[in-house]
Design an enzyme around this catalytic site. Structure first.
Site, PDB file in Angstrom:
ATOM      1  N   CYS B  76       0.846  -1.207   0.000  1.00  0.00           N
ATOM      2  CA  CYS B  76       0.000   0.000   0.000  1.00  0.00           C
ATOM      3  C   CYS B  76       0.882   1.258   0.000  1.00  0.00           C
ATOM      4  O   CYS B  76       1.646   1.454  -0.936  1.00  0.00           O
ATOM      5  CB  CYS B  76      -0.979  -0.034   1.164  1.00  0.00           C
ATOM      6  SG  CYS B  76      -2.324   1.172   1.002  1.00  0.00           S
ATOM      7  N   HIS B 178      -4.141  -4.970  -0.038  1.00  0.00           N
ATOM      8  CA  HIS B 178      -3.699  -5.455   1.270  1.00  0.00           C
ATOM      9  C   HIS B 178      -3.729  -6.980   1.298  1.00  0.00           C
ATOM     10  O   HIS B 178      -4.781  -7.561   1.545  1.00  0.00           O
ATOM     11  CB  HIS B 178      -4.593  -4.884   2.376  1.00  0.00           C
ATOM     12  CG  HIS B 178      -4.352  -3.438   2.613  1.00  0.00           C
ATOM     13  ND1 HIS B 178      -3.376  -2.993   3.475  1.00  0.00           N
ATOM     14  CD2 HIS B 178      -4.912  -2.335   2.065  1.00  0.00           C
ATOM     15  CE1 HIS B 178      -3.355  -1.673   3.460  1.00  0.00           C
ATOM     16  NE2 HIS B 178      -4.268  -1.243   2.609  1.00  0.00           N
ATOM     17  N   GLU B 180      -2.759  -8.984   3.482  1.00  0.00           N
ATOM     18  CA  GLU B 180      -3.119  -9.487   4.815  1.00  0.00           C
ATOM     19  C   GLU B 180      -4.623  -9.438   5.057  1.00  0.00           C
ATOM     20  O   GLU B 180      -5.109  -9.977   6.043  1.00  0.00           O
ATOM     21  CB  GLU B 180      -2.356  -8.706   5.892  1.00  0.00           C
ATOM     22  CG  GLU B 180      -2.832  -7.284   6.165  1.00  0.00           C
ATOM     23  CD  GLU B 180      -2.339  -6.226   5.174  1.00  0.00           C
ATOM     24  OE1 GLU B 180      -1.858  -6.584   4.083  1.00  0.00           O
ATOM     25  OE2 GLU B 180      -2.460  -5.031   5.499  1.00  0.00           O
TER      26      GLU B 180
END
Lengths: 251, 196
Positions: B76, B178, B180
């Protein structure tokens, strides 16, 4: 293409889910983390936890919940309920929450939206709005729809957007619990007026209601609780039918 | 073991939780001396690119980061920092990739921030996207994007315009989404990075 999002909402009190949950293969239906994991495996795009804990220990229990969820779940989630100040939000962000949702605290103190957006970025701040029709007008309500305010719903949403709300979670209290469908008229009106994502809430009873809300209003996401918790609608089936209706979803 | 570059931009709880779930070992990099103990690095980041750049400059780590020869993944804003410039804060950045980070043009049909799950199309063959079907969805939330560039764009996504979902140059990688928070495929990507 950006997908439309399907968001189950979990009510949590003292670290346990409270609204009836009747789910297959759950070891502990009251464990929000296990329930959340189940939804993530089914293909939920995001989760909302609404914490209704009313004790002085609430921030601590919310932080513990958020940490437990963030450890286990690989999709984004939002936490709402009782967030009144920057310190509440800061603790939840550091515990792994992707977004927070504020409702009555923002109505009582609109500058809270500005402060949160400035401190954490607009993408972190969802403003939840409960609306009910009163004398032919959509009026913002507090306390789960029991307490009317002076604010007209669209005016308040536009104010929230200008103050730094990154997303709007709009619940029609007239439709909530009826299972008669979303309030598509209001949702379209609001969605056309703002340039931030809108999450539709209140009234979901069937797969067709989800098809309708995306076709008729073009909102970004739809949220529901009981139809998912009781297994009346399974998320994989819902998404398959949305796809068949040319609505972009993540399968 | 992955060294996570710490410079004070954003919380990393979700990232470390994902690495824990995957059984990938990691530690923290605060100073240049810390770099030695790791065989690859992640530069995380959320928030304002200009402000993040100031914080990164404050650590004094930038020359050492530019000189890294081991696999390095920016996520990001951590990825945006590796470009030359961002319109966010009109900021000159680390310039590992000589391309720019731009603001999404306002468009009545598209909301900003770009929020939610969008499709990622790999444009080159690279182990970072191994076992990830082309067109898989990843989770985004951002208002600025890295311009599309055929030399550096490893994967692209379309929102308002085509932009760099992922960039790659030598040992440097970046992803705008993202991983994650991107379900199973996000975890696959982190696992792939740990094996590059």
């Amino acid at each position: 293409m950006l997908s439309k999002r399907i968001i189950p909402c979990l009510d949590v009190k003292d670290g346990r889910t409270v609204k009836g949950v009747n789910f297959v293969d759950l070891r502990d239906a009251g464990d929000p983390v296990e329930l959340a994991w189940n939804y993530s495996q089914q293909g939920a795009d995001e989760l909302v936890f609404l914490d209704i804990t009313a004790t002085v220990e609430r921030r601590k229990t919310m932080v513990e919940l958020v940490k437990a969820v963030a450890r286990q779940i690989n999709i984004p989630f939002t936490i709402g309920g009782g967030i009144n100040e920057i310190a509440d939000a800061d603790a939840l962000l550091n515990a792994g929450a992707d977004k927070i949702s504020i409702n009555s605290a923002a109505v009582r103190n609109p500058a809270l939206i500005d402060e949160l957006a400035k401190a954490f970025g607009v993408q972190f701040v969802i403003v939840a709005v409960d609306t009910r029709v009163l004398d032919g007008k959509n009026i913002v309500h507090l306390n789960g729809g029991r307490l009317p305010t002076e604010k007209e719903t669209l005016d308040w949403i536009l104010e929230a957007e200008s103050r730094g709300a990154g997303e709007i979670l709009l619940t029609s209290m007239d439709h909530d619990g009826t299972k008669g469908g979303f309030d598509n008229g209001l949702l379209k009106h609001v969605n056309d007026a703002v340039n931030i994502p809108v999450i539709a809430s209140g009234g979901a009873g069937s797969v067709e209601h989800f098809v309708d809300v995306f076709h008729k209003t073009n909102v970004d996401a739809a949220l529901a609780a009981s139809v998912f918790h009781y297994g009346e609608i399974l998320i994989p089936d819902l998404k398959t039918i949305l796809k068949e209706n040319n609505i972009e979803v993540r399968l | 073991m992955i060294g996570i570059i710490r410079y004070g931009a954003g919380n990393i709880f979700s990232l470390t939780a994902a690495l824990d779930r995957l059984g990938i070992a990691y530690g923290m990099v605060h100073t240049e001396a810390d770099l030695e103990g790791f065989d690859r690095y992640i530069i995380p980041g959320v928030g304002h690119a200009g402000a993040a750049m100031q914080k990164l400059q404050g650590t004094g780590l930038i020359p050492a980061i530019k000189a890294l020869k081991k696999p390095t993944l920016g996520i990001c804003v951590g990825m945006q920092l590796m470009t030359a410039y961002s319109e966010e804060g009109d900021a000159d950045l680390v310039n590992i990739f000589p391309i720019k980070t731009l603001k999404f043009a306002s468009d009545a049909d598209f909301k900003v921030p770009h929020t939610g799950w969008n499709q990622v199309f790999a444009e080159k063959d690279n182990p970072l996207f191994r076992d990830i079907p082309n067109g898989s969805h990843f989770y985004y939330v951002h208002s600025y994007f890295i311009e599309y560039n055929p030399l550096y764009t490893l994967a692209s996504t379309n929102y308002i315009n085509n932009f760099s979902a992922s960039i790659w140059h030598n040992n440097f990688y970046g992803v705008q989404f993202h991983p994650e928070k991107s379900g199973t495929y996000g975890e696959t990507l982190l696992k792939n990075f740990s094996n590059i």
